[in-house]
Design a protein around this motif. Structure first.
Motif, PDB file in Angstrom:
ATOM      1  N   LYS A 177      11.213   5.595  -5.104  1.00 54.47           N
ATOM      2  CA  LYS A 177      11.355   6.963  -5.604  1.00 54.47           C
ATOM      3  C   LYS A 177      11.189   8.008  -4.517  1.00 54.47           C
ATOM      4  CE  LYS A 177      12.021   5.425  -9.713  1.00 54.47           C
ATOM      5  NZ  LYS A 177      13.400   5.401 -10.251  1.00 54.47           N
ATOM      6  N   CYS A 178      10.528   7.635  -3.412  1.00 55.85           N
ATOM      7  CA  CYS A 178      10.402   8.573  -2.291  1.00 55.85           C
ATOM      8  C   CYS A 178      10.275   7.767  -1.017  1.00 55.85           C
ATOM      9  CB  CYS A 178       9.208   9.508  -2.478  1.00 55.85           C
ATOM     10  SG  CYS A 178       7.612   8.718  -2.183  1.00 55.85           S
ATOM     11  N   SER A 179      10.291   8.437   0.125  1.00 57.22           N
ATOM     12  CA  SER A 179      10.312   7.726   1.406  1.00 57.22           C
ATOM     13  C   SER A 179       8.937   7.227   1.833  1.00 57.22           C
ATOM     14  CB  SER A 179      10.870   8.643   2.500  1.00 57.22           C
ATOM     15  OG  SER A 179       9.983   9.719   2.740  1.00 57.22           O
ATOM     16  N   ALA A 180       7.868   7.659   1.150  1.00 59.38           N
ATOM     17  CA  ALA A 180       6.523   7.243   1.529  1.00 59.38           C
ATOM     18  C   ALA A 180       6.410   5.722   1.495  1.00 59.38           C
ATOM     19  CB  ALA A 180       5.497   7.866   0.582  1.00 59.38           C
ATOM     20  N   GLY A 181       5.948   5.151   2.598  1.00 63.98           N
ATOM     21  CA  GLY A 181       5.799   3.709   2.650  1.00 63.98           C
ATOM     22  C   GLY A 181       7.094   2.958   2.880  1.00 63.98           C
ATOM     23  N   THR A 182       8.103   3.624   3.425  1.00 64.22           N
ATOM     24  CA  THR A 182       9.378   2.963   3.727  1.00 64.22           C
ATOM     25  C   THR A 182       9.768   3.254   5.185  1.00 64.22           C
ATOM     26  OG1 THR A 182      10.856   4.809   3.170  1.00 64.22           O
ATOM     27  CG2 THR A 182      10.102   3.416   1.341  1.00 64.22           C
ATOM     28  N   GLY A 183      10.765   2.513   5.648  1.00 58.88           N
ATOM     29  CA  GLY A 183      11.239   2.721   7.010  1.00 58.88           C
ATOM     30  C   GLY A 183      11.760   4.125   7.241  1.00 58.88           C
ATOM     31  N   ALA A 184      12.286   4.743   6.194  1.00 62.69           N
ATOM     32  CA  ALA A 184      12.829   6.102   6.331  1.00 62.69           C
ATOM     33  C   ALA A 184      11.748   7.088   6.762  1.00 62.69           C
ATOM     34  CB  ALA A 184      13.455   6.550   5.011  1.00 62.69           C
ATOM     35  N   ARG A 218      -1.860   2.602   4.594  1.00 63.72           N
ATOM     36  CA  ARG A 218      -2.660   2.816   3.374  1.00 63.72           C
ATOM     37  C   ARG A 218      -1.753   2.939   2.164  1.00 63.72           C
ATOM     38  NH1 ARG A 218      -5.973   5.879   6.917  1.00 63.72           N
ATOM     39  NH2 ARG A 218      -4.811   7.792   6.466  1.00 63.72           N
ATOM     40  N   ARG A 219      -0.618   3.597   2.340  1.00 62.70           N
ATOM     41  CA  ARG A 219       0.320   3.753   1.226  1.00 62.70           C
ATOM     42  C   ARG A 219       0.855   2.391   0.793  1.00 62.70           C
ATOM     43  NH1 ARG A 219       2.816   4.041  -2.678  1.00 62.70           N
ATOM     44  NH2 ARG A 219       4.401   5.521  -3.347  1.00 62.70           N
ATOM     45  N   VAL A 220       1.214   1.562   1.746  1.00 65.06           N
ATOM     46  CA  VAL A 220       1.727   0.229   1.429  1.00 65.06           C
ATOM     47  C   VAL A 220       0.633  -0.646   0.834  1.00 65.06           C
ATOM     48  CG1 VAL A 220       2.682  -1.895   2.410  1.00 65.06           C
ATOM     49  CG2 VAL A 220       3.562   0.329   3.155  1.00 65.06           C
ATOM     50  N   SER A 221      -0.563  -0.598   1.413  1.00 68.53           N
ATOM     51  CA  SER A 221      -1.658  -1.456   0.944  1.00 68.53           C
ATOM     52  C   SER A 221      -2.055  -1.140  -0.489  1.00 68.53           C
ATOM     53  CB  SER A 221      -2.877  -1.325   1.866  1.00 68.53           C
ATOM     54  OG  SER A 221      -3.422  -0.023   1.802  1.00 68.53           O
ATOM     55  N   GLN A 255      -4.521  -8.302  -5.226  1.00 69.23           N
ATOM     56  CA  GLN A 255      -5.454  -9.217  -4.573  1.00 69.23           C
ATOM     57  C   GLN A 255      -4.710 -10.456  -4.084  1.00 69.23           C
ATOM     58  OE1 GLN A 255      -8.742  -9.063  -3.794  1.00 69.23           O
ATOM     59  NE2 GLN A 255      -8.626  -6.906  -4.374  1.00 69.23           N
ATOM     60  N   ALA A 256      -4.891 -10.764  -2.812  1.00 64.78           N
ATOM     61  CA  ALA A 256      -4.184 -11.897  -2.222  1.00 64.78           C
ATOM     62  C   ALA A 256      -4.907 -12.331  -0.962  1.00 64.78           C
ATOM     63  CB  ALA A 256      -2.745 -11.516  -1.896  1.00 64.78           C
ATOM     64  N   GLN A 257      -4.760 -13.600  -0.621  1.00 67.74           N
ATOM     65  CA  GLN A 257      -5.356 -14.129   0.601  1.00 67.74           C
ATOM     66  C   GLN A 257      -4.327 -14.274   1.714  1.00 67.74           C
ATOM     67  OE1 GLN A 257      -8.671 -14.558   1.112  1.00 67.74           O
ATOM     68  NE2 GLN A 257      -8.787 -13.597  -0.921  1.00 67.74           N
ATOM     69  N   ILE A 258      -3.102 -14.646   1.344  1.00 64.70           N
ATOM     70  CA  ILE A 258      -2.051 -14.848   2.340  1.00 64.70           C
ATOM     71  C   ILE A 258      -0.884 -13.915   2.037  1.00 64.70           C
ATOM     72  CG2 ILE A 258      -0.496 -16.500   3.438  1.00 64.70           C
ATOM     73  CD1 ILE A 258      -2.355 -18.722   2.530  1.00 64.70           C
ATOM     74  N   ILE A 259      -0.605 -13.007   2.960  1.00 67.52           N
ATOM     75  CA  ILE A 259       0.443 -12.001   2.783  1.00 67.52           C
ATOM     76  C   ILE A 259       1.487 -12.174   3.882  1.00 67.52           C
ATOM     77  CG2 ILE A 259       0.933  -9.527   2.735  1.00 67.52           C
ATOM     78  CD1 ILE A 259      -2.062  -9.173   1.898  1.00 67.52           C
ATOM     79  N   ASP A 312      -5.675  -4.111   9.853  1.00 65.13           N
ATOM     80  CA  ASP A 312      -7.008  -3.513   9.884  1.00 65.13           C
ATOM     81  C   ASP A 312      -7.458  -3.084   8.488  1.00 65.13           C
ATOM     82  OD1 ASP A 312      -9.367  -2.544  11.035  1.00 65.13           O
ATOM     83  OD2 ASP A 312      -8.521  -0.553  11.342  1.00 65.13           O
ATOM     84  N   ILE A 313      -6.545  -2.540   7.711  1.00 66.78           N
ATOM     85  CA  ILE A 313      -6.881  -2.049   6.374  1.00 66.78           C
ATOM     86  C   ILE A 313      -7.054  -3.198   5.385  1.00 66.78           C
ATOM     87  CG2 ILE A 313      -5.944  -0.788   4.390  1.00 66.78           C
ATOM     88  CD1 ILE A 313      -4.669   1.133   6.474  1.00 66.78           C
ATOM     89  N   LEU A 314      -6.152  -4.163   5.387  1.00 67.04           N
ATOM     90  CA  LEU A 314      -6.181  -5.242   4.401  1.00 67.04           C
ATOM     91  C   LEU A 314      -7.238  -6.307   4.705  1.00 67.04           C
ATOM     92  CD1 LEU A 314      -2.367  -5.803   3.799  1.00 67.04           C
ATOM     93  CD2 LEU A 314      -4.004  -4.778   2.217  1.00 67.04           C
ATOM     94  N   LYS A 315      -7.419  -6.580   6.001  1.00 69.65           N
ATOM     95  CA  LYS A 315      -8.369  -7.627   6.415  1.00 69.65           C
ATOM     96  C   LYS A 315      -8.102  -8.945   5.676  1.00 69.65           C
ATOM     97  CE  LYS A 315     -12.019  -4.587   8.050  1.00 69.65           C
ATOM     98  NZ  LYS A 315     -11.117  -3.458   8.295  1.00 69.65           N
ATOM     99  N   LYS A 316      -6.837  -9.286   5.573  1.00 71.60           N
ATOM    100  CA  LYS A 316      -6.388 -10.531   4.964  1.00 71.60           C
ATOM    101  C   LYS A 316      -5.532 -11.295   5.971  1.00 71.60           C
ATOM    102  CE  LYS A 316      -8.083  -9.504   0.874  1.00 71.60           C
ATOM    103  NZ  LYS A 316      -9.202 -10.275   0.270  1.00 71.60           N
ATOM    104  N   LYS A 317      -5.198 -12.518   5.647  1.00 68.35           N
ATOM    105  CA  LYS A 317      -4.318 -13.301   6.509  1.00 68.35           C
ATOM    106  C   LYS A 317      -2.894 -12.787   6.348  1.00 68.35           C
ATOM    107  CE  LYS A 317      -2.981 -18.033   7.715  1.00 68.35           C
ATOM    108  NZ  LYS A 317      -3.184 -19.476   7.409  1.00 68.35           N
ATOM    109  N   ILE A 318      -2.337 -12.247   7.421  1.00 71.79           N
ATOM    110  CA  ILE A 318      -0.981 -11.694   7.391  1.00 71.79           C
ATOM    111  C   ILE A 318      -0.085 -12.518   8.302  1.00 71.79           C
ATOM    112  CG2 ILE A 318       0.445  -9.715   8.010  1.00 71.79           C
ATOM    113  CD1 ILE A 318      -1.788  -7.903   7.122  1.00 71.79           C
TER     114      ILE A 318
END
Length: 228
Positions: A102-109, A173-176, A181-185, A203-209
């Motif tokens: 719906k908007c460009s926040a959190g996108t490549g644009a 932060r917008r994407v997160s 809840q997930a362990q492997i992203i 840094d924000i998620l502190k999960k396995k990426i």
């Protein structure tokens, strides 16, 4: 057979020869260059324009992402596909997905918008992030408001590199906020090539990426694997 992903900004073609994934990437407007000499019945399409290009069959981006990621990773909780015009969060374990379109926040644009403001190529953003000594607090990821915050932080004495890092954190932060809840992203999409944004998200998620070697071609690969 080939997989063809014609997205909002880029087009990708994938084929598998002797077990090796081979690919080409170009702009969306030049997608025809990728399929010269290839018969319609040999094309499995996906992406924004999947039904606008010649194909034998088409596959949704959600399905293509799941099949493409499975080529590299067998155990995945969530797939985050950060594209040019939208971001898709696919909860593989719960069979659910969320799309921000719906908007460009959190996108490549949005990152293209930031690069445009600083009059630099998009791929420079990630490199400059690594030079930042401080991370200014930036909250907006929406057009005019983001620019206003960037200017304020520059006036306050933050460097260009630090402001860019702050924007990456705001983006992350917008994407997160969309990720359950997930362990492997697994991260896919062209935007994932921005190492500064990925650092902020880690840094924000502190999960396995996890990130495939070439994250931009995963949907094209998935379209091919789904059909073949």
């Amino acid at each position: 057979m080939i997989g063809l992903d014609v997205g909002s900004t880029t087009a990708k073609i994938v084929k598998i020869e002797s077990g090796e994934v081979k690919y080409q990437i170009t702009s969306t407007h030049n997608w025809k260059d990728l399929v010269k000499g290839i018969e319609k019945d040999d094309i499995i399409s996906t992406g924004y324009f999947r039904n606008s290009v010649p194909h034998r069959a088409s596959v949704t981006e959600i399905t293509a992402a799941i099949y493409g990621v499975s080529h590299y990773f067998s155990d995945v909780d969530v797939i985050v596909d950060i594209g040019g015009q939208d971001t898709k969060v696919i909860d593989v374990k719960r069979n659910n997905f969320i799309i921000n379109d719906k908007c460009s926040a959190g996108t490549g644009a949005f990152l293209e918008f930031i690069a445009g403001y600083f009059r630099m190529d998009l791929d420079e953003l990630g490199r400059l992030h690594l030079k930042a000594d401080r991370i200014p607090d930036i909250n907006n990821t929406c057009g005019v408001f983001a620019i206003s915050e960037m200017i304020s932080q520059l006036v306050a004495g933050y460097s260009k590199e630090e402001v860019i890092a702050g924007m990456h954190y705001a983006f992350a932060r917008r994407v997160s906020s969309m990720i359950p809840q997930a362990q492997i992203i697994v991260l896919i999409g062209g935007t994932v090539k921005n190492e500064g944004m990925v650092m902020a998200l880690r840094d924000i998620l502190k999960k396995k990426i996890l990130i495939p070697t070439e994250p931009q071609i995963i949907n094209a690969l998935g379209a091919l694997k789904y059909y073949c």
